[in-house]
Design an enzyme around this catalytic site. Structure first.
Site, PDB file in Angstrom:
ATOM      1  N   GLY A   1      37.106  -9.143 -14.276  1.00  0.00           N
ATOM      2  CA  GLY A   1      38.128 -10.284 -13.997  1.00  0.00           C
ATOM      3  C   GLY A   1      38.482 -10.578 -12.597  1.00  0.00           C
ATOM      4  O   GLY A   1      38.581 -11.710 -12.158  1.00  0.00           O
TER       5      GLY A   1
ATOM      6  N   ALA B   1      38.886  -5.161 -16.076  1.00  0.00           N
ATOM      7  CA  ALA B   1      39.761  -5.123 -14.825  1.00  0.00           C
ATOM      8  C   ALA B   1      38.933  -5.112 -13.547  1.00  0.00           C
ATOM      9  O   ALA B   1      39.528  -5.891 -12.695  1.00  0.00           O
ATOM     10  CB  ALA B   1      39.950  -3.478 -14.887  1.00  0.00           C
TER      11      ALA B   1
ATOM     12  N   LYS C   1      32.557  15.844 -11.630  1.00  0.00           N
ATOM     13  CA  LYS C   1      32.889  14.953 -12.751  1.00  0.00           C
ATOM     14  C   LYS C   1      33.713  15.869 -13.791  1.00  0.00           C
ATOM     15  O   LYS C   1      32.953  17.021 -13.941  1.00  0.00           O
ATOM     16  CB  LYS C   1      31.932  14.085 -13.260  1.00  0.00           C
ATOM     17  CG  LYS C   1      32.246  12.856 -14.188  1.00  0.00           C
ATOM     18  CD  LYS C   1      32.453  11.812 -13.277  1.00  0.00           C
ATOM     19  CE  LYS C   1      32.919  10.563 -14.058  1.00  0.00           C
ATOM     20  NZ  LYS C   1      32.846   9.254 -13.450  1.00  0.00           N
TER      21      LYS C   1
HETATM   22  P1  NAI Z   1      36.992  -2.574 -18.622  1.00  0.00           P
HETATM   23  O1  NAI Z   1      37.153  -1.880 -19.931  1.00  0.00           O
HETATM   24  O2  NAI Z   1      38.525  -3.094 -18.113  1.00  0.00           O
HETATM   25  O3  NAI Z   1      36.354  -3.950 -18.711  1.00  0.00           O
HETATM   26  C1  NAI Z   1      35.109  -4.146 -19.581  1.00  0.00           C
HETATM   27  C2  NAI Z   1      35.072  -5.320 -20.103  1.00  0.00           C
HETATM   28  O4  NAI Z   1      33.672  -5.489 -20.636  1.00  0.00           O
HETATM   29  C3  NAI Z   1      35.875  -5.625 -21.169  1.00  0.00           C
HETATM   30  O5  NAI Z   1      36.692  -6.745 -21.313  1.00  0.00           O
HETATM   31  C4  NAI Z   1      35.212  -5.575 -22.669  1.00  0.00           C
HETATM   32  O6  NAI Z   1      35.768  -6.277 -23.835  1.00  0.00           O
HETATM   33  C5  NAI Z   1      33.768  -5.957 -21.817  1.00  0.00           C
HETATM   34  N1  NAI Z   1      32.595  -5.714 -22.810  1.00  0.00           N
HETATM   35  C6  NAI Z   1      32.308  -4.448 -23.379  1.00  0.00           C
HETATM   36  N2  NAI Z   1      31.070  -4.447 -23.835  1.00  0.00           N
HETATM   37  C7  NAI Z   1      30.660  -5.764 -23.391  1.00  0.00           C
HETATM   38  C8  NAI Z   1      29.264  -6.285 -23.791  1.00  0.00           C
HETATM   39  N3  NAI Z   1      28.371  -5.644 -24.604  1.00  0.00           N
HETATM   40  N4  NAI Z   1      29.174  -7.571 -23.548  1.00  0.00           N
HETATM   41  C9  NAI Z   1      30.162  -8.221 -22.905  1.00  0.00           C
HETATM   42  N5  NAI Z   1      31.350  -7.679 -22.522  1.00  0.00           N
HETATM   43  C10 NAI Z   1      31.473  -6.365 -22.958  1.00  0.00           C
HETATM   44  O7  NAI Z   1      36.309  -1.705 -17.591  1.00  0.00           O
HETATM   45  P2  NAI Z   1      36.380  -2.094 -15.948  1.00  0.00           P
HETATM   46  O8  NAI Z   1      37.321  -1.074 -15.312  1.00  0.00           O
HETATM   47  O9  NAI Z   1      36.358  -3.536 -15.445  1.00  0.00           O
HETATM   48  O10 NAI Z   1      34.830  -1.349 -15.535  1.00  0.00           O
HETATM   49  C11 NAI Z   1      33.787  -2.239 -15.825  1.00  0.00           C
HETATM   50  C12 NAI Z   1      32.499  -1.415 -15.600  1.00  0.00           C
HETATM   51  O11 NAI Z   1      32.667  -0.923 -14.320  1.00  0.00           O
HETATM   52  C13 NAI Z   1      32.559  -0.075 -16.360  1.00  0.00           C
HETATM   53  O12 NAI Z   1      31.051   0.184 -16.888  1.00  0.00           O
HETATM   54  C14 NAI Z   1      32.940   1.083 -15.649  1.00  0.00           C
HETATM   55  O13 NAI Z   1      32.110   2.255 -15.795  1.00  0.00           O
HETATM   56  C15 NAI Z   1      32.397   0.744 -14.268  1.00  0.00           C
HETATM   57  N6  NAI Z   1      33.136   0.915 -12.971  1.00  0.00           N
HETATM   58  C16 NAI Z   1      34.281   0.708 -13.009  1.00  0.00           C
HETATM   59  C17 NAI Z   1      35.041   0.989 -11.795  1.00  0.00           C
HETATM   60  C18 NAI Z   1      36.707   0.954 -11.683  1.00  0.00           C
HETATM   61  O14 NAI Z   1      37.200   1.066 -10.533  1.00  0.00           O
HETATM   62  N7  NAI Z   1      37.264   0.595 -12.766  1.00  0.00           N
HETATM   63  C19 NAI Z   1      34.558   1.938 -10.920  1.00  0.00           C
HETATM   64  C20 NAI Z   1      32.987   2.078 -11.121  1.00  0.00           C
HETATM   65  C21 NAI Z   1      32.420   1.632 -12.048  1.00  0.00           C
END
Ligand code: NAI
Length: 348
Positions: free
Chosen positions: A187, A184, A79
């Site tokens: 949804g 992302a 990382k």
């Molecule tokens: P993203 O930033 O697109 O979505 C996260 C969502 O959570 C946002 O809509 C945000 O407004 C919401 N949010 C933040 N704090 C919150 C809370 N306390 N309560 C309710 N909603 C809240 O991020 P993404 O890409 O969807 O990733 C989500 C999680 O999955 C992150 O923790 C990321 O590290 C993890 N992850 C993502 C991967 C990927 O391929 N994008 C791969 C592995 C892990």
């Protein structure tokens, strides 16, 4: 502080550079190359102090060893952290990414990078101008684009496996699933769950975003503050880490926790707290491997989408095995997953 962190770490190598023009600490943690080149994303973040950035790089790279091993990928764990004074934009960002790419190239393939917090596929295109050791560039630049939809598919398969373990059937019709964070990953997951007949509940700190997903799928909106304590079969944390703690675990009213968020447990002992409450916790690094599976399958292994999808379905089998080991041995699911990682590493 740097000394203590490095002395206590069980990884292979750390590369550190201070980038004077941007006042950025560039840190690459190569935790393990036992299974293949170390691989994990590049996190760009402003930290209160450089040692906090080092701590993050070390912790996250060792988590990648576990994630890649348990996913059955020929990759080790690594990382990178770019500890910036503030998130750069425009030409300054591009220049920083090019200098960072030189560092990745200098590691000669020991470390392969990708996106993470605050870095995008477009950023990886820039990194790719100076090094081959990068995954997750845009499709236009020859990469496989965003991996979030594959992460969601992996989480979906994990939820099926956990539901099968707890309720005796993987059928999701009528099962209630609360997706916390509909960005992302969350949804896309929401859509997959509804298609499979689940009763969907959604929550997001961006209320308009949650309202839109709720509208599209006929889901119930849950206020962010109420998400943890809302009754449901499955809680799927897809927002931030640290949601399962000594304070929140007693409030949970779900049978299963299975979601994408990294580092869901506040501390290792929280896995036992969940087990004591009879809540099945699907370890995050088992559940959220879909993103790295997508990148490795399509870009490193040269596989097609059919093979990638088979690998994503494999998340269900891996989690199923983890849950069976935990039950049979009377240990937490986290400890069972660690055992699976150790077995894969020692077999290599
Ligand atoms: P993203 O930033 O697109 O979505 C996260 C969502 O959570 C946002 O809509 C945000 O407004 C919401 N949010 C933040 N704090 C919150 C809370 N306390 N309560 C309710 N909603 C809240 O991020 P993404 O890409 O969807 O990733 C989500 C999680 O999955 C992150 O923790 C990321 O590290 C993890 N992850 C993502 C991967 C990927 O391929 N994008 C791969 C592995 C892990």
């Amino acid at each position: 502080m740097f000394e203590d962190l490095l002395r206590d770490w069980d990884g292979e190598e750390v590369a550190v550079r201070f980038d004077t023009p941007s006042e950025t600490w560039m840190i690459v943690g190569v935790h393990s190359t036992r299974l293949g080149p170390s691989c994990g994303g590049t996190r760009m973040k402003a930290y209160p102090a450089p040692h906090e950035a080092l701590r993050d790089a070390l912790r996250l790279s060792s988590a990648m060893t576990s994630k890649n091993a348990v996913a059955g990928l020929p990759l080790g764990g690594g990382k990178a952290v770019l500890a910036v004074p503030e998130i750069p934009r425009g030409e300054a960002r591009r220049a920083l990414l090019l200098r960072y790419a030189d560092l990745v190239e200098a590691l000669g393939g020991t470390y392969v990078t990708a996106c993470d917090m605050n870095t995008s596929a477009q950023d990886m295109d820039v990194v790719g101008e100076r090094t081959r050791h990068v995954l997750g560039r845009t499709v236009e630049a020859g990469g496989s684009g965003t991996s979030a939809p594959s992460t969601a598919v992996g989480v979906f398969h994990a939820i099926r496996a956990a539901v099968a373990h707890v309720f005796g059937s993987e059928d999701l019709s009528g099962r209630s699933v609360l997706v916390q964070g509909v960005g992302a990953v969350g949804g896309v997951l929401a859509g997959l769950l509804v298609e499979a007949g689940a009763r969907l509940l959604v929550s997001d700190v961006i209320q308009a975003r949650a309202a839109e997903v709720a509208d599209v799928h006929g889901a119930e909106f849950v206020a962010p503050a109420r998400a943890i304590a809302t009754e449901c079969d499955v809680l799927a944390p897809c927002a931030t880490g640290g949601v399962l703690t000594e304070e929140t675990i007693p409030m949970l009213r779900c049978r299963i926790v299975a979601g994408a968020a990294n580092n869901q447990l506040g501390e290792a002992g929280d896995a036992e707290r969940l087990a004591e409450r009879g809540i099945v916790y699907a370890p995050d690094f088992v559940v959220n491997a879909g993103g790295i599976i997508h990148l490795a399958s399509l870009e490193l292994l040269g596989e097609d989408e059919t093979r990638r999808d088979e690998r994503l379905r494999g998340v269900a089998e891996t989690l199923g095995e983890c849950l069976r080991i935990a039950e049979a041995e009377g240990i937490s699911t986290g400890a069972a997953a660690d055992r699976m990682v150790a077995a894969r590493l020692s077999a290599a």
